[in-house]
Design an enzyme around this catalytic site. Structure first.
Site, mmCIF file in Angstrom:
data_model
loop_
_atom_site.group_PDB
_atom_site.id
_atom_site.type_symbol
_atom_site.label_atom_id
_atom_site.label_comp_id
_atom_site.label_asym_id
_atom_site.label_seq_id
_atom_site.Cartn_x
_atom_site.Cartn_y
_atom_site.Cartn_z
ATOM 1 N N TRP A 82 51.873 23.703 8.602
ATOM 2 C CA TRP A 82 52.064 22.463 9.376
ATOM 3 C C TRP A 82 50.860 21.541 9.292
ATOM 4 O O TRP A 82 49.710 22.000 9.347
ATOM 5 C CB TRP A 82 52.287 22.866 10.835
ATOM 6 C CG TRP A 82 52.069 21.784 11.842
ATOM 7 C CD1 TRP A 82 50.883 21.401 12.392
ATOM 8 C CD2 TRP A 82 53.067 20.952 12.448
ATOM 9 N NE1 TRP A 82 51.082 20.387 13.300
ATOM 10 C CE2 TRP A 82 52.408 20.093 13.358
ATOM 11 C CE3 TRP A 82 54.467 20.846 12.322
ATOM 12 C CZ2 TRP A 82 53.077 19.140 14.134
ATOM 13 C CZ3 TRP A 82 55.139 19.906 13.097
ATOM 14 C CH2 TRP A 82 54.453 19.066 13.982
ATOM 15 N N ASN A 102 49.465 17.730 11.224
ATOM 16 C CA ASN A 102 49.683 16.474 11.932
ATOM 17 C C ASN A 102 48.546 15.512 11.661
ATOM 18 O O ASN A 102 48.258 15.258 10.480
ATOM 19 C CB ASN A 102 50.091 16.655 13.400
ATOM 20 C CG ASN A 102 49.194 17.459 14.293
ATOM 21 O OD1 ASN A 102 49.101 18.662 14.145
ATOM 22 N ND2 ASN A 102 48.547 16.828 15.248
ATOM 23 N N ASP A 103 47.911 14.953 12.658
ATOM 24 C CA ASP A 103 47.030 13.793 12.480
ATOM 25 C C ASP A 103 46.027 13.877 11.330
ATOM 26 O O ASP A 103 45.372 14.912 11.148
ATOM 27 C CB ASP A 103 46.146 13.587 13.717
ATOM 28 C CG ASP A 103 46.870 13.777 15.013
ATOM 29 O OD1 ASP A 103 48.097 13.921 15.012
ATOM 30 O OD2 ASP A 103 46.191 13.779 16.059
ATOM 31 N N SER A 115 41.883 16.739 17.012
ATOM 32 C CA SER A 115 41.554 15.616 16.130
ATOM 33 C C SER A 115 40.154 15.059 16.340
ATOM 34 O O SER A 115 39.575 15.163 17.420
ATOM 35 C CB SER A 115 42.566 14.490 16.325
ATOM 36 O OG SER A 115 43.744 14.834 15.660
ATOM 37 N N ASP A 158 40.019 13.425 20.744
ATOM 38 C CA ASP A 158 40.138 12.624 19.513
ATOM 39 C C ASP A 158 38.993 11.623 19.328
ATOM 40 O O ASP A 158 39.226 10.413 19.191
ATOM 41 C CB ASP A 158 41.497 11.886 19.469
ATOM 42 C CG ASP A 158 42.669 12.791 19.803
ATOM 43 O OD1 ASP A 158 42.536 14.008 19.608
ATOM 44 O OD2 ASP A 158 43.712 12.286 20.265
ATOM 45 N N TRP A 170 56.552 13.172 16.511
ATOM 46 C CA TRP A 170 56.519 14.447 17.230
ATOM 47 C C TRP A 170 57.922 14.912 17.590
ATOM 48 O O TRP A 170 58.187 16.111 17.704
ATOM 49 C CB TRP A 170 55.700 14.321 18.523
ATOM 50 C CG TRP A 170 54.225 14.492 18.306
ATOM 51 C CD1 TRP A 170 53.264 13.527 18.423
ATOM 52 C CD2 TRP A 170 53.543 15.708 17.961
ATOM 53 N NE1 TRP A 170 52.036 14.071 18.145
ATOM 54 C CE2 TRP A 170 52.168 15.401 17.875
ATOM 55 C CE3 TRP A 170 53.955 17.018 17.711
ATOM 56 C CZ2 TRP A 170 51.209 16.357 17.549
ATOM 57 C CZ3 TRP A 170 52.990 17.967 17.387
ATOM 58 C CH2 TRP A 170 51.643 17.631 17.312
HETATM 59 C C1 FRU Z 1 48.013 13.492 18.363
HETATM 60 C C2 FRU Z 1 47.436 14.758 18.973
HETATM 61 C C3 FRU Z 1 45.985 14.555 19.347
HETATM 62 C C4 FRU Z 1 45.432 15.946 19.318
HETATM 63 C C5 FRU Z 1 46.199 16.571 18.187
HETATM 64 C C6 FRU Z 1 46.493 18.026 18.372
HETATM 65 O O1 FRU Z 1 49.099 13.698 17.536
HETATM 66 O O2 FRU Z 1 48.214 15.156 20.071
HETATM 67 O O3 FRU Z 1 45.792 13.894 20.564
HETATM 68 O O4 FRU Z 1 44.058 15.973 19.103
HETATM 69 O O5 FRU Z 1 47.398 15.838 18.054
HETATM 70 O O6 FRU Z 1 46.994 18.585 17.223
#
Ligand code: FRU
Length: 480
Positions: free
Chosen positions: A35, A37-38, A98, A158, A296
């Site tokens: 997986w 994400n950011d 992040s 973040d 998401w």
């Molecule tokens: C954004 C987020 C951030 C966090 C990260 C966790 O998509 O929710 O705020 O740091 O993803 O994976």
């Protein structure tokens, strides 16, 4: 190296070959396995562009966050290198969330959110050489206790760092006790001792979400920009959709007082899959934006796929006459091949053009007037599948519809947005990379990113006009 990091590196090295190349995007970043994400730590360091990302190698679902790592010389051809951070310390046991990167004294410094098992979010650093990273001995370097009373200590994450003169600054996402999103600003002379400066911006209208994730703050063409990703928004007309949005505020910033006077928020992207963007400035002065190309709330992958998530194409930003423009980095043009062009073609009803097809494309369609209400372009099309983009000339709207892209879950499939002032020609540039379509309208005035899940042999492109229209079509395959 910690056992957790070693385990993650071995796991990704062992398992990445399980994924068929054909499944992966050709020129977008995707995780080797599992997986993503950011995007994180997007930065230029020792001659290369580095891109880290939120990463859970062990399954295609979100889990304890690691930082995956890719590098590139041109932001199109990416090389995957070993996972850089694993959740292996008391202060980040529940995840390395992040963050961002900066160069300091020749080192590549990562600043990220360490999440503890009792769900405290604090900011931590790691020093590296572009390949190996070691967490700072003073971690965490910013704790929730350094925030004013009315700020959440649970949602504080973040960090995005930059240097101005001899001072480092960072913004982080936060919310206040009324559950309104906000961004806080810190400063430091050495990256280890930080001072709270101010609440740089907040959800003053009450309509902009309960928590602001992934903030970024930078100057572009003489104006300051705050970018953030607000959670839990209600839809607002054509501008914002429900759920998590990614927005920007242009504004004026006073570097002495740290006051930021922001204008109204606007969407960064009008498509179905776009979140958590982050920018970096390249040595040549370009400000480049990259985001996670996923929502998401929706899962768009086939059941058997062992990875999930990818980034958008990096986009060059400009601010011209009060408007933010985004365009694919110019390096993409080096990968164009097999051009096929048609000029001034009349379209009445449904039509296809010889040679205009494919699933890794840079395709521009210019609609140069005519007499019609709607003009539709179907991509990744065959008898069974299609994804449609419909321009409504009366309403001045654009719609993306992926209902028939092959999706088997009950996820949002249509989104409509308002175009800016009508211009004589409407220019639509589609960047297609197998399971994604990014649309750049009128040289980057608006962008819409969308993920599809369509068998790769559905590669036809159909034009359909109720009435008649004149078009120019310019197609290039993207070849690596
Ligand atoms: C954004 C987020 C951030 C966090 C990260 C966790 O998509 O929710 O705020 O740091 O993803 O994976």
């Amino acid at each position: 190296m910690s056992l957790e990091l070693q385990k993650a590196q071995e796991y990704e090295a062992k398992n990445k070959n399980e994924i068929p190349e054909e499944e992966k995007p050709l020129f977008h970043v995707a995780p080797p396995i599992g997986w993503m994400n950011d995007p994180n730590g997007f930065s230029f360091y020792q001659g290369k562009v580095h891109l880290f990302y939120q990463y859970h190698p062990y399954s295609r679902e979100w889990g304890p966050m690691h930082w995956g790592h890719s590098v590139s010389e041109d932001m199109i051809h990416w090389e995957q290198i070993p996972v850089a951070l694993a959740p292996d310390m008391e202060y980040d046991k529940a995840g390395c969330f992040s963050g961002s990167a900066v160069e300091a004294d020749g080192k590549h410094v990562l600043i990220y959110t360490g999440v503890t098992e009792d769900n405290r979010q604090n900011q931590c650093i790691a020093f590296g050489d572009g390949l190996n990273y070691e967490k700072g001995r003073k971690n965490p370097v910013i704790t929730g206790d350094m925030l004013p009373e009315e700020c959440s200590r649970i949602d504080f994450r973040d960090p995005k760092v930059w240097k101005n003169g001899d001072t480092y600054y960072l913004v982080a996402g936060n919310k206040n006790v009324q559950k309104k999103g906000q961004v806080v600003l810190f400063s430091s002379k050495n990256l280890e001792d930080w001072k709270f400066e101010t609440i740089l911006a907040e959800n003053t209208t009450g309509t902009m979400g309960t928590m602001w994730e992934c903030p970024d703050f930078f100057q572009l063409d003489g104006v300051h920009f705050l970018v953030c990703s607000p959670q839990n928004m209600k839809a607002q007309k054509y501008e914002f959709h429900s759920g998590n949005n990614s927005v920007f505020f242009a504004g004026e910033y006073n570097e002495e007082t740290h006051e930021f006077h922001k204008e109204e928020a606007k969407s960064l992207d009008y498509g179905l899959d776009y979140y958590a963007p982050q920018t970096t400035e390249l040595p040549d002065g370009r400000r480049i934006l990259i985001a996670w190309m996923k929502s998401w709330d929706s899962c768009m992958i086939p059941d058997e796929q062992k990875w999930q998530g990818m980034t958008t194409i990096p986009r060059e930003l400009r601010y011209i006459n009060g408007h933010l423009y985004q365009n694919p980095v110019k390096e993409l043009e080096k990968y164009r091949a097999n051009s096929c062009c048609y000029a001034n073609q009349l379209i009445e009803g449904e039509q296809q053009f010889e040679g205009i097809k494919g699933r890794t494309l840079d395709l521009t369609v210019e609609i140069c007037g005519g007499d019609f209400k709607q003009f539709q372009i179907d991509l990744a099309h065959n008898d069974e599948y299609t994804t449609s983009f419909v321009y409504d000339s009366e309403k001045q709207t654009m719609e993306v519809d992926r209902t028939y892209c092959g999706v088997i879950r009950d996820v949002v499939c249509r989104r409509t947005w308002k175009l800016l002032e009508k211009q004589e020609n409407l220019k639509l540039r589609f960047i297609i990379d197998k399971q994604s379509i990014e649309l750049f309208i009128n040289d980057g005035e608006q962008v819409a990113s969308t993920v599809i899940c369509t068998p790769i042999d559905a590669d036809e492109i159909l034009f359909n006009c109720q009435g008649s229209a004149r078009v120019n079509v310019e197609k290039y395959d993207i070849v690596k």
